[in-house]
Design a protein around this motif. Structure first.
Motif, PDB file in Angstrom:
ATOM      1  N   ASN A   1      10.305   2.990  -3.507  1.00  0.00           N
ATOM      2  CA  ASN A   1       8.936   2.962  -4.025  1.00  0.00           C
ATOM      3  C   ASN A   1       8.081   4.090  -3.473  1.00  0.00           C
ATOM      4  O   ASN A   1       7.055   4.442  -4.055  1.00  0.00           O
ATOM      5  CB  ASN A   1       8.261   1.625  -3.692  1.00  0.00           C
ATOM      6  N   GLY A   2       8.480   4.643  -2.327  1.00  0.00           N
ATOM      7  CA  GLY A   2       7.667   5.669  -1.692  1.00  0.00           C
ATOM      8  C   GLY A   2       7.409   6.863  -2.587  1.00  0.00           C
ATOM      9  O   GLY A   2       6.343   7.481  -2.533  1.00  0.00           O
ATOM     10  N   GLY A   3       8.378   7.189  -3.444  1.00  0.00           N
ATOM     11  CA  GLY A   3       8.226   8.341  -4.318  1.00  0.00           C
ATOM     12  C   GLY A   3       7.111   8.193  -5.326  1.00  0.00           C
ATOM     13  O   GLY A   3       6.606   9.190  -5.852  1.00  0.00           O
ATOM     14  N   LEU A   4       6.704   6.945  -5.602  1.00  0.00           N
ATOM     15  CA  LEU A   4       5.645   6.725  -6.584  1.00  0.00           C
ATOM     16  C   LEU A   4       4.310   7.297  -6.107  1.00  0.00           C
ATOM     17  O   LEU A   4       3.472   7.687  -6.922  1.00  0.00           O
ATOM     18  CB  LEU A   4       5.502   5.224  -6.854  1.00  0.00           C
ATOM     19  N   TYR A   5       4.118   7.359  -4.800  1.00  0.00           N
ATOM     20  CA  TYR A   5       2.847   7.814  -4.235  1.00  0.00           C
ATOM     21  C   TYR A   5       2.880   9.282  -3.834  1.00  0.00           C
ATOM     22  O   TYR A   5       1.914   9.802  -3.274  1.00  0.00           O
ATOM     23  CB  TYR A   5       2.491   6.944  -3.021  1.00  0.00           C
ATOM     24  N   SER A   6       3.995   9.946  -4.123  1.00  0.00           N
ATOM     25  CA  SER A   6       4.132  11.375  -3.859  1.00  0.00           C
ATOM     26  C   SER A   6       3.508  12.157  -5.009  1.00  0.00           C
ATOM     27  O   SER A   6       3.190  11.593  -6.062  1.00  0.00           O
ATOM     28  CB  SER A   6       5.615  11.738  -3.750  1.00  0.00           C
ATOM     29  N   PRO A   7       3.326  13.464  -4.850  1.00  0.00           N
ATOM     30  CA  PRO A   7       2.797  14.253  -5.966  1.00  0.00           C
ATOM     31  C   PRO A   7       3.606  14.107  -7.243  1.00  0.00           C
ATOM     32  O   PRO A   7       3.047  13.987  -8.336  1.00  0.00           O
ATOM     33  CB  PRO A   7       2.852  15.685  -5.418  1.00  0.00           C
ATOM     34  N   ALA A   8       4.945  14.072  -7.147  1.00  0.00           N
ATOM     35  CA  ALA A   8       5.770  13.929  -8.349  1.00  0.00           C
ATOM     36  C   ALA A   8       5.578  12.548  -8.975  1.00  0.00           C
ATOM     37  O   ALA A   8       5.505  12.414 -10.204  1.00  0.00           O
ATOM     38  CB  ALA A   8       7.239  14.146  -7.999  1.00  0.00           C
ATOM     39  N   GLY A   9       5.510  11.513  -8.139  1.00  0.00           N
ATOM     40  CA  GLY A   9       5.306  10.170  -8.660  1.00  0.00           C
ATOM     41  C   GLY A   9       3.952  10.007  -9.317  1.00  0.00           C
ATOM     42  O   GLY A   9       3.828   9.369 -10.372  1.00  0.00           O
TER      43      GLY A   9
ATOM     44  N   GLY B   1       0.831  -1.199   0.000  1.00  0.00           N
ATOM     45  CA  GLY B   1       0.000   0.000   0.000  1.00  0.00           C
ATOM     46  C   GLY B   1       0.866   1.249   0.000  1.00  0.00           C
ATOM     47  O   GLY B   1       2.091   1.179   0.193  1.00  0.00           O
ATOM     48  N   PRO B   2       0.265   2.415  -0.229  1.00  0.00           N
ATOM     49  CA  PRO B   2       1.030   3.672  -0.251  1.00  0.00           C
ATOM     50  C   PRO B   2       1.763   3.950   1.048  1.00  0.00           C
ATOM     51  O   PRO B   2       2.796   4.632   1.044  1.00  0.00           O
ATOM     52  CB  PRO B   2      -0.055   4.734  -0.511  1.00  0.00           C
ATOM     53  N   ASP B   3       1.237   3.443   2.161  1.00  0.00           N
ATOM     54  CA  ASP B   3       1.845   3.709   3.462  1.00  0.00           C
ATOM     55  C   ASP B   3       2.755   2.580   3.944  1.00  0.00           C
ATOM     56  O   ASP B   3       3.286   2.636   5.057  1.00  0.00           O
ATOM     57  CB  ASP B   3       0.752   3.949   4.511  1.00  0.00           C
ATOM     58  N   TRP B   4       2.937   1.548   3.109  1.00  0.00           N
ATOM     59  CA  TRP B   4       3.719   0.384   3.528  1.00  0.00           C
ATOM     60  C   TRP B   4       4.419  -0.184   2.305  1.00  0.00           C
ATOM     61  O   TRP B   4       4.001  -1.158   1.710  1.00  0.00           O
ATOM     62  CB  TRP B   4       2.794  -0.658   4.165  1.00  0.00           C
ATOM     63  N   THR B   5       5.496   0.493   1.914  1.00  0.00           N
ATOM     64  CA  THR B   5       6.198   0.124   0.686  1.00  0.00           C
ATOM     65  C   THR B   5       7.210  -0.988   0.941  1.00  0.00           C
ATOM     66  O   THR B   5       7.745  -1.118   2.045  1.00  0.00           O
ATOM     67  CB  THR B   5       6.920   1.335   0.069  1.00  0.00           C
ATOM     68  N   VAL B   6       7.469  -1.764  -0.101  1.00  0.00           N
ATOM     69  CA  VAL B   6       8.416  -2.870  -0.003  1.00  0.00           C
ATOM     70  C   VAL B   6       9.846  -2.353   0.099  1.00  0.00           C
ATOM     71  O   VAL B   6      10.661  -2.886   0.848  1.00  0.00           O
ATOM     72  CB  VAL B   6       8.266  -3.810  -1.214  1.00  0.00           C
ATOM     73  N   THR B   7      10.175  -1.321  -0.676  1.00  0.00           N
ATOM     74  CA  THR B   7      11.480  -0.668  -0.595  1.00  0.00           C
ATOM     75  C   THR B   7      11.267   0.833  -0.458  1.00  0.00           C
ATOM     76  O   THR B   7      10.240   1.379  -0.895  1.00  0.00           O
ATOM     77  CB  THR B   7      12.341  -0.947  -1.845  1.00  0.00           C
ATOM     78  N   GLU B   8      12.240   1.497   0.137  1.00  0.00           N
ATOM     79  CA  GLU B   8      12.113   2.939   0.369  1.00  0.00           C
ATOM     80  C   GLU B   8      11.937   3.704  -0.938  1.00  0.00           C
ATOM     81  O   GLU B   8      11.201   4.695  -1.001  1.00  0.00           O
ATOM     82  CB  GLU B   8      13.341   3.432   1.118  1.00  0.00           C
TER      83      GLU B   8
ATOM     84  N   ALA C   1      -3.324  -2.710   1.377  1.00  0.00           N
ATOM     85  CA  ALA C   1      -3.768  -3.634   2.427  1.00  0.00           C
ATOM     86  C   ALA C   1      -4.631  -2.935   3.472  1.00  0.00           C
ATOM     87  O   ALA C   1      -5.250  -3.605   4.303  1.00  0.00           O
ATOM     88  CB  ALA C   1      -2.559  -4.280   3.093  1.00  0.00           C
ATOM     89  N   LYS C   2      -4.671  -1.615   3.433  1.00  0.00           N
ATOM     90  CA  LYS C   2      -5.526  -0.863   4.340  1.00  0.00           C
ATOM     91  C   LYS C   2      -5.825   0.493   3.721  1.00  0.00           C
ATOM     92  O   LYS C   2      -5.070   0.971   2.871  1.00  0.00           O
ATOM     93  CB  LYS C   2      -4.859  -0.678   5.706  1.00  0.00           C
ATOM     94  N   PRO C   3      -6.920   1.120   4.103  1.00  0.00           N
ATOM     95  CA  PRO C   3      -7.256   2.441   3.549  1.00  0.00           C
ATOM     96  C   PRO C   3      -6.185   3.469   3.894  1.00  0.00           C
ATOM     97  O   PRO C   3      -5.551   3.409   4.955  1.00  0.00           O
ATOM     98  CB  PRO C   3      -8.591   2.782   4.225  1.00  0.00           C
ATOM     99  N   SER C   4      -5.982   4.429   2.981  1.00  0.00           N
ATOM    100  CA  SER C   4      -5.027   5.507   3.211  1.00  0.00           C
ATOM    101  C   SER C   4      -5.697   6.832   2.869  1.00  0.00           C
ATOM    102  O   SER C   4      -5.620   7.306   1.727  1.00  0.00           O
ATOM    103  CB  SER C   4      -3.769   5.314   2.357  1.00  0.00           C
ATOM    104  N   PRO C   5      -6.361   7.451   3.839  1.00  0.00           N
ATOM    105  CA  PRO C   5      -7.012   8.746   3.581  1.00  0.00           C
ATOM    106  C   PRO C   5      -6.029   9.796   3.079  1.00  0.00           C
ATOM    107  O   PRO C   5      -6.382  10.624   2.238  1.00  0.00           O
ATOM    108  CB  PRO C   5      -7.586   9.127   4.950  1.00  0.00           C
ATOM    109  N   GLU C   6      -4.787   9.748   3.567  1.00  0.00           N
ATOM    110  CA  GLU C   6      -3.788  10.723   3.124  1.00  0.00           C
ATOM    111  C   GLU C   6      -3.502  10.557   1.637  1.00  0.00           C
ATOM    112  O   GLU C   6      -3.424  11.542   0.892  1.00  0.00           O
ATOM    113  CB  GLU C   6      -2.502  10.556   3.924  1.00  0.00           C
ATOM    114  N   PHE C   7      -3.356   9.310   1.186  1.00  0.00           N
ATOM    115  CA  PHE C   7      -3.093   9.068  -0.226  1.00  0.00           C
ATOM    116  C   PHE C   7      -4.285   9.482  -1.079  1.00  0.00           C
ATOM    117  O   PHE C   7      -4.126  10.052  -2.154  1.00  0.00           O
ATOM    118  CB  PHE C   7      -2.758   7.595  -0.460  1.00  0.00           C
ATOM    119  N   GLU C   8      -5.476   9.205  -0.597  1.00  0.00           N
ATOM    120  CA  GLU C   8      -6.684   9.605  -1.327  1.00  0.00           C
ATOM    121  C   GLU C   8      -6.706  11.122  -1.504  1.00  0.00           C
ATOM    122  O   GLU C   8      -7.058  11.629  -2.582  1.00  0.00           O
ATOM    123  CB  GLU C   8      -7.924   9.128  -0.581  1.00  0.00           C
ATOM    124  N   GLY C   9      -6.306  11.836  -0.458  1.00  0.00           N
ATOM    125  CA  GLY C   9      -6.236  13.287  -0.558  1.00  0.00           C
ATOM    126  C   GLY C   9      -5.187  13.749  -1.548  1.00  0.00           C
ATOM    127  O   GLY C   9      -5.407  14.702  -2.304  1.00  0.00           O
TER     128      GLY C   9
END
Length: 225
Positions: A158-166, A149-156, A185-193
């Protein structure tokens, strides 16, 4: 009566470009472990199939849509897409050579043999983060299932993919009116925003019930036309 699965049996262990990846059998299940982190197994697949179906439904009646699936995993998303004649080209980006091998000639081939033989299917060995930055191809749907999920990435990285630039890179590979679908795997209100803040429209989250615990979800957003 309880079911005893016993000790997991390691079928293959490799040092990949991003660390150790392991395929193991636990009872009747096949499991993929990356750097000691459980990724997925063959126990269910309903949420991976829902990821693909939700993206297709959001496209309405668009003819022969092209889908980019991020992550091959145990193959649920690919097999489900290939089983639907509505999809046009099906491209899967997977960064671990071992995972691709396990599907082509290894224990996971039983679930994806038909899909891999489908002329619509293309497997690209690449890092998805790099791919969406650099590819000149465009798609009608982008289905992401490379992390927990956006809040639980496999590698560090990958986190950039869910950022505004990603997410801007994700939008870049989508055609106007194309859909981004992200498994979690769980809801992410922050990512939805964040999806809404970077310009995706009709942002919503669909829940997929699981046997126990918090439901899996698919986050959805439409690139403006």
């Amino acid at each position: 009566m309880s079911i005893t699965y016993g000790t997991p049996e390691v079928l293959d262990r490799r040092e990949g470009p991003y660390g150790e990846v392991v395929l193991r059998r636990h009872g009747g299940l096949l499991q993929i472990i990356a750097n000691g982190c459980f990724l997925m197994d063959t126990s269910d697949g309903r949420s991976e199939r829902r990821l693909v179906d939700a993206a297709l439904a959001a496209l309405g009646g668009r003819p022969d849509p092209r889908v980019l699936i991020g992550g091959l995993g145990v193959g649920f998303s690919l097999a489900h897409a290939a089983a639907n004649s509505r999809w046009g080209r099906i491209t899967v980006v997977e960064r671990e050579p071992a995972v691709i091998d396990w599907h082509r000639t290894g224990p996971l081939s039983e679930s994806t043999r038909t899909a891999l033989a489908d002329p619509r299917t293309e497997i690209v060995e690449a890092d998805l983060v790099t791919y969406v930055h650099e590819t000149s191809d465009t798609y009608d749907a982008l289905c992401l299932d490379i992390d927990n999920g956006p809040d639980w990435t496999v590698t560090e990285s990958n986190g950039g993919l869910y950022s505004p630039a990603g997410l801007a890179s994700c939008a870049r590979v989508l055609r106007p009116g194309g859909v981004l679908a992200v498994w979690s795997a769980k809801p992410s209100p922050e990512f939805e925003g964040t999806l809404g803040n970077v310009g995706f429209q009709q942002v919503r989250t669909e829940e997929i019930p699981v046997a126990r615990g918090v439901p899996d979800v698919v986050h959805l957003g439409i690139r403006p036309g």
